[in-house]
Design a protein around this motif. Structure first.
Motif, PDB file in Angstrom:
ATOM      1  N   ASP A 147       0.839  -1.206   0.000  1.00  0.00           N
ATOM      2  CA  ASP A 147       0.000   0.000   0.000  1.00  0.00           C
ATOM      3  C   ASP A 147       0.877   1.261   0.000  1.00  0.00           C
ATOM      4  N   GLU A 148       1.765   1.381   0.975  1.00  0.00           N
ATOM      5  CA  GLU A 148       2.545   2.625   1.066  1.00  0.00           C
ATOM      6  C   GLU A 148       3.571   2.756  -0.068  1.00  0.00           C
ATOM      7  N   GLY A 149       4.221   1.672  -0.397  1.00  0.00           N
ATOM      8  CA  GLY A 149       5.254   1.748  -1.429  1.00  0.00           C
ATOM      9  C   GLY A 149       4.656   1.954  -2.819  1.00  0.00           C
ATOM     10  N   PHE A 150       3.594   1.209  -3.114  1.00  0.00           N
ATOM     11  CA  PHE A 150       2.921   1.407  -4.404  1.00  0.00           C
ATOM     12  C   PHE A 150       2.386   2.833  -4.488  1.00  0.00           C
ATOM     13  N   ASN A 151       1.903   3.298  -3.339  1.00  0.00           N
ATOM     14  CA  ASN A 151       1.328   4.639  -3.312  1.00  0.00           C
ATOM     15  C   ASN A 151       2.415   5.704  -3.458  1.00  0.00           C
ATOM     16  N   THR A 152       3.566   5.478  -2.847  1.00  0.00           N
ATOM     17  CA  THR A 152       4.682   6.409  -3.007  1.00  0.00           C
ATOM     18  C   THR A 152       5.088   6.474  -4.473  1.00  0.00           C
ATOM     19  N   TYR A 153       5.202   5.326  -5.091  1.00  0.00           N
ATOM     20  CA  TYR A 153       5.564   5.262  -6.514  1.00  0.00           C
ATOM     21  C   TYR A 153       4.566   6.049  -7.366  1.00  0.00           C
ATOM     22  N   SER A 154       3.275   5.791  -7.166  1.00  0.00           N
ATOM     23  CA  SER A 154       2.251   6.447  -7.993  1.00  0.00           C
ATOM     24  C   SER A 154       2.164   7.939  -7.684  1.00  0.00           C
ATOM     25  N   THR A 155       2.181   8.272  -6.388  1.00  0.00           N
ATOM     26  CA  THR A 155       2.085   9.686  -6.001  1.00  0.00           C
ATOM     27  C   THR A 155       3.242  10.484  -6.576  1.00  0.00           C
ATOM     28  N   ASP A 156       4.454   9.941  -6.447  1.00  0.00           N
ATOM     29  CA  ASP A 156       5.629  10.665  -6.945  1.00  0.00           C
ATOM     30  C   ASP A 156       5.495  10.939  -8.439  1.00  0.00           C
ATOM     31  N   LYS A 157       5.014   9.949  -9.163  1.00  0.00           N
ATOM     32  CA  LYS A 157       4.873  10.135 -10.616  1.00  0.00           C
ATOM     33  C   LYS A 157       3.934  11.299 -10.914  1.00  0.00           C
ATOM     34  N   ILE A 158       2.831  11.351 -10.181  1.00  0.00           N
ATOM     35  CA  ILE A 158       1.848  12.407 -10.453  1.00  0.00           C
ATOM     36  C   ILE A 158       2.381  13.765 -10.006  1.00  0.00           C
ATOM     37  N   VAL A 159       2.890  13.841  -8.770  1.00  0.00           N
ATOM     38  CA  VAL A 159       3.338  15.142  -8.255  1.00  0.00           C
ATOM     39  C   VAL A 159       4.502  15.664  -9.093  1.00  0.00           C
ATOM     40  N   ASP A 160       5.466  14.792  -9.404  1.00  0.00           N
ATOM     41  CA  ASP A 160       6.623  15.245 -10.183  1.00  0.00           C
ATOM     42  C   ASP A 160       6.209  15.671 -11.591  1.00  0.00           C
ATOM     43  N   MET A 161       5.227  14.964 -12.154  1.00  0.00           N
ATOM     44  CA  MET A 161       4.798  15.279 -13.519  1.00  0.00           C
ATOM     45  C   MET A 161       3.945  16.553 -13.555  1.00  0.00           C
ATOM     46  N   VAL A 162       3.012  16.673 -12.625  1.00  0.00           N
ATOM     47  CA  VAL A 162       2.061  17.791 -12.686  1.00  0.00           C
ATOM     48  C   VAL A 162       2.661  19.068 -12.094  1.00  0.00           C
ATOM     49  N   TYR A 163       3.406  18.918 -11.002  1.00  0.00           N
ATOM     50  CA  TYR A 163       3.854  20.115 -10.281  1.00  0.00           C
ATOM     51  C   TYR A 163       5.347  20.395 -10.425  1.00  0.00           C
ATOM     52  N   GLY A 164       6.127  19.388 -10.777  1.00  0.00           N
ATOM     53  CA  GLY A 164       7.569  19.591 -10.881  1.00  0.00           C
ATOM     54  C   GLY A 164       8.231  19.609  -9.522  1.00  0.00           C
ATOM     55  N   PRO A 165       9.530  19.932  -9.482  1.00  0.00           N
ATOM     56  CA  PRO A 165      10.242  19.904  -8.209  1.00  0.00           C
ATOM     57  C   PRO A 165       9.657  20.906  -7.211  1.00  0.00           C
ATOM     58  N   GLY A 166       9.808  20.591  -5.934  1.00  0.00           N
ATOM     59  CA  GLY A 166       9.290  21.489  -4.892  1.00  0.00           C
ATOM     60  C   GLY A 166      10.294  21.626  -3.768  1.00  0.00           C
ATOM     61  N   TYR A 167       9.990  22.553  -2.866  1.00  0.00           N
ATOM     62  CA  TYR A 167      10.831  22.747  -1.686  1.00  0.00           C
ATOM     63  C   TYR A 167      10.444  21.751  -0.606  1.00  0.00           C
ATOM     64  N   LEU A 168      11.406  21.384   0.196  1.00  0.00           N
ATOM     65  CA  LEU A 168      11.054  20.708   1.437  1.00  0.00           C
ATOM     66  C   LEU A 168      10.415  21.751   2.343  1.00  0.00           C
ATOM     67  N   PRO A 169       9.375  21.361   3.071  1.00  0.00           N
ATOM     68  CA  PRO A 169       8.694  22.362   3.897  1.00  0.00           C
ATOM     69  C   PRO A 169       9.476  22.641   5.183  1.00  0.00           C
ATOM     70  N   VAL A 170      10.547  23.411   5.067  1.00  0.00           N
ATOM     71  CA  VAL A 170      11.376  23.717   6.232  1.00  0.00           C
ATOM     72  C   VAL A 170      10.811  24.957   6.927  1.00  0.00           C
ATOM     73  N   THR A 171      10.687  24.863   8.260  1.00  0.00           N
ATOM     74  CA  THR A 171      10.196  26.024   9.007  1.00  0.00           C
ATOM     75  C   THR A 171      11.177  26.367  10.117  1.00  0.00           C
ATOM     76  N   ILE A 172      11.221  27.637  10.462  1.00  0.00           N
ATOM     77  CA  ILE A 172      11.974  28.084  11.636  1.00  0.00           C
ATOM     78  C   ILE A 172      10.974  28.785  12.546  1.00  0.00           C
ATOM     79  N   LEU A 173      10.817  28.256  13.763  1.00  0.00           N
ATOM     80  CA  LEU A 173       9.815  28.764  14.709  1.00  0.00           C
ATOM     81  C   LEU A 173       8.441  28.842  14.054  1.00  0.00           C
TER      82      LEU A 173
END
Ligand SMILES: [Zn+2]
Length: 691
Positions: free
Chosen positions: A404-430
């Motif tokens: 479930d999680e691994g198949f989902n990671t594979y599929s999700t990554d394909k969609i997010v990388d294809m539709v949205y392209g690279p993104g930032y890691l959500p780093v926060t300070i305070l």
């Protein structure tokens, strides 16, 4: 409520599709009447459960999950294993959660309440109360159905590990007595008939049979209620100011609901004709070897329950869910349910976020999320993906979480990388997002998965009982990022068309079933026409590390060789003077010099993988080799009229499981190791919020 986008024609077709034939075996049927007490934080319920014995066995013992008892005290297996910490969230120690069965009775028959005993099938923890067994006076015969009447009281914990309350917000999951799965001999890995009903562990999720849920939820009338399935009615009692919401859904294996007076409820319609272009349908059909007409999607009501302070982020949520419905639908098969409800938990209720239930998912956002830190999109698309990998393809999350999680990671990554392209890691300070301000590097999800796998991916095999990994880190890496990386490696090896057909066939063949890793292995071998056990043995069931590298490259000029030679019956001697003359003559003619090139490729890891080599010469000539990768090393020798410019092993980086790309090239460049470590840690936490 926002302006309705509902289209009458589409709604009509949506209603028409509702009355279809059963998609699953419908082994269970739950009719539950539940009442929320928002002050006491309790749900009182009456459950009528019908369960059909699908096996050839006579069954005299039933087993049930009582998951909320994971949160009843510090002696539960869940708290023992987790220490009361999960996904960066800590459990409150001043308000526990539990579930009590007040009565369990066979319909028109024996009272079983006193026949209930707690059992602990996976460990020696006699204090765990998350699984019960009830002995029946008469066994359930093969093919027969037993109906039970159950009264229960569920006390919700302060929100933690997917369920609970925060003030007047309620996320009600794992909340009712739920029957386990009886596996007959031949089902999954069962060699003889037995209950599969694990205790609630810290690092496991769930497993259940498909059926029908008809659930009525009574809550104060000012509460907005959302749930699995389609709301059939909402009837208010004017005297008590309580409203009873009835939800109904067939062919699901779980039911969860939420209630809060603060939600803004928004609804939009997923209209395939508006969201999917003919070109996208045609391209996907070509990829799959199907006709565009085979990829028709259905309209779906998208319901968003969002916090008022996040209202302005609704478009991002809707766009994400549309992309998920579209690409999962095109690639694997149309989403068959009428609704998908997305729940946005309030501030301070992170433990309820990032979770999947059939037709209902929980997301998670913040006050001011950065535009290109794709948390909203990644979480919504990931949790939606579980409608397929967990929801409809009902794998056992306790025992094979990668399915479930691994198949989902594979599929999700394909969609997010294809539709949205690279993104930032959500780093926060305070608490303030800083990724964009600081201009941190952006990554694709695929890159982040591989980085995490490189750090942690060798202690355990991918397939292992969820509670038996080295630690929760390794559970996470082996369930999410490593399988994501290995499935993309498999895709690179087999090619995108074959991989697309494999994933679609996996869905079509096993929806509403309980397949295993071995079923997937067989499917890959079947559709590829090759025996792929070598891949699964090494990378799914094994722990061996993989690393290929360029061992050495030598390139030396081939000089004229001195000595005495017999030529045409005459003996000639080439001395240094003669050699110089020959060399001078070569230069005069402009002939390039000859070089002896020796390339050695090394197999540094235990794993074997067929690997390509590409050598580029100064004169532009390219030499390609295919090595089966079996020996510890291989040598290639050439005589070429040019020097070597570069040698690369796996030049296209197809083998993403390779432990180091830095040694894949003859022009060795130092790897950015400290940085890889830094973002590997970050990505781990990032992805661990996505169950
Ligand atoms: Zn997940």
């Amino acid at each position: 409520m926002e302006r309705s986008l509902l289209n009458a024609t589409l709604l009509a077709s949506l209603c028409a599709s509702a009355a279809g034939a059963a998609m699953s075996g419908q082994v269970v049927r739950y009719t539950i009447a539940a009442r929320l007490d928002p002050v006491a934080k309790t749900v009182t319920g009456h459950e009528t459960l019908s369960w059909r014995n699908e096996s050839p066995d006579s069954i005299s013992e039933l087993r049930f999950h009582l998951y909320l008892n994971a949160f009843q005290n510090e002696k539960s297996t869940f708290i023992r294993e987790s220490g009361g910490q999960l996904r960066g969230d800590a459990m409150s120690k001043d308000d526990w959660g539990y579930i009590d069965i007040q009565r369990m009775q066979q319909a028109g028959g024996a009272d079983l309440t006193k026949a209930i005993r707690f059992i602990h099938p996976d460990d020696d923890n006699a204090d765990d109360r998350t699984v019960i067994a009830a002995i029946l006076p008469q066994p359930v015969l093969p093919g027969r159905t037993i109906t039970l009447e159950i009264d229960f009281l569920s006390k919700l914990p302060k929100v933690f590990a997917r369920t609970g309350y925060r003030q007047d917000f309620f996320m009600v999951g794992q909340w009712f007595p739920k029957i386990g799965v009886y596996e007959k001999a031949g089902d999954r890995y069962a060699t003889k008939g037995a209950w599969n009903c694990h205790p609630f562990h810290a690092t496991t999720e769930f497993f259940a049979d498909y059926g029908v849920y008809d659930v009525s939820i009574t809550a104060p009338s000012n509460y907005v209620v959302g749930a699995t399935g389609v709301e059939q009615s909402a009837v208010e009692d004017p005297h008590t100011h309580q409203t009873t919401h009835r939800f109904y859904q067939e062919d699901v294996h779980e039911f969860a609901w939420t209630a809060s007076p603060h939600y803004i409820r928004m609804e939009r319609l997923f209209e395939p004709a508006r969201v999917v272009t003919p070109a996208e349908t045609a391209a996907t059909a070509r990829l799959l070897g199907l006709q565009p007409g085979d990829l028709q999607l259905k309209p779906v009501r998208m319901i968003l329950l969002i916090q008022p302070e996040h209202h302005w982020q609704a478009d991002r949520h809707f766009r994400a869910i549309e992309n998920a419905l579209k690409w999962w639908g095109l690639w694997y098969g149309a989403y068959p349910y009428q609704t998908i409800t997305v729940v946005d938990p309030p501030f301070g209720a992170n433990g309820a976020g990032g979770m999947e239930y059939p037709t209902l998912i929980t997301a998670g956002t913040s006050w001011w999320p950065e535009r290109r830190a794709l948390m909203i999109e990644a979480v919504v698309i990931h949790e939606f993906g579980h409608q397929y990998w967990y929801g409809m393809v009902g794998t056992n999350e306790f025992e094979e979480s990668w399915l479930d999680e691994g198949f989902n990671t594979y599929s999700t990554d394909k969609i997010v990388d294809m539709v949205y392209g690279p993104g930032y890691l959500p780093v926060t300070i305070l608490g303030v997002p800083v990724s964009e301000t600081l201009g941190l590097p952006m990554f694709t999800f695929g890159e982040l998965d591989r980085a995490a796998y490189l750090q942690y991916g060798k202690h355990d095999p991918v397939v292992r009982n969820g509670w038996q990994y080295y630690d929760s880190f390794r559970y996470g890496i082996n369930s999410y990022m490593r399988p994501g990386t290995l499935l993309r490696t498999l895709e690179n090896y087999l090619g995108p068309r074959l991989m697309a057909r494999i994933m679609r066939t996996w869905f079509e063949r096993y929806r509403f079933q309980h397949p295993t890793s071995v079923d997937f292995e067989k499917l890959v071998s079947e559709l590829s026409g090759r025996d792929m056990t070598w891949f699964f043995d090494q990378f799914v069931f094994g722990t061996n590390w993989l690393n290929y590298k360029v061992g050495s490259v030598e390139c030396d000029p081939i000089e004229v060789k001195l000595g005495s030679y017999s030529e045409g019956g005459k003996r000639i001697t080439i001395d240094q003077k003669a050699a110089d003359r020959i060399e001078k003559e070569r230069k005069r003619k402009g002939e390039p010099k000859l070089y002896r090139i020796v390339v050695k490729l090394d197999r540094d890891g235990e794993s074997v993988f067929p690997v390509d080599m590409r050598m580029t010469l100064d004169n532009g000539e390219i030499v390609n080799e295919k090595w089966d990768g079996r020996e510890r090393w291989v040598k290639y020798e050439y005589a070429k009229r040019s020097q070597v410019k570069s040698v690369e092993i796996d030049p296209e980086h197809k083998i993403l499981l390779d432990g180091s790309f830095a040694d894949n090239s003859y022009v060795s460049r130092p790897a950015p190791l400290p940085f890889v470590k830094w973002f590997a840690n970050l990505v781990f936490w990032f992805q661990m919020v996505l169950p």
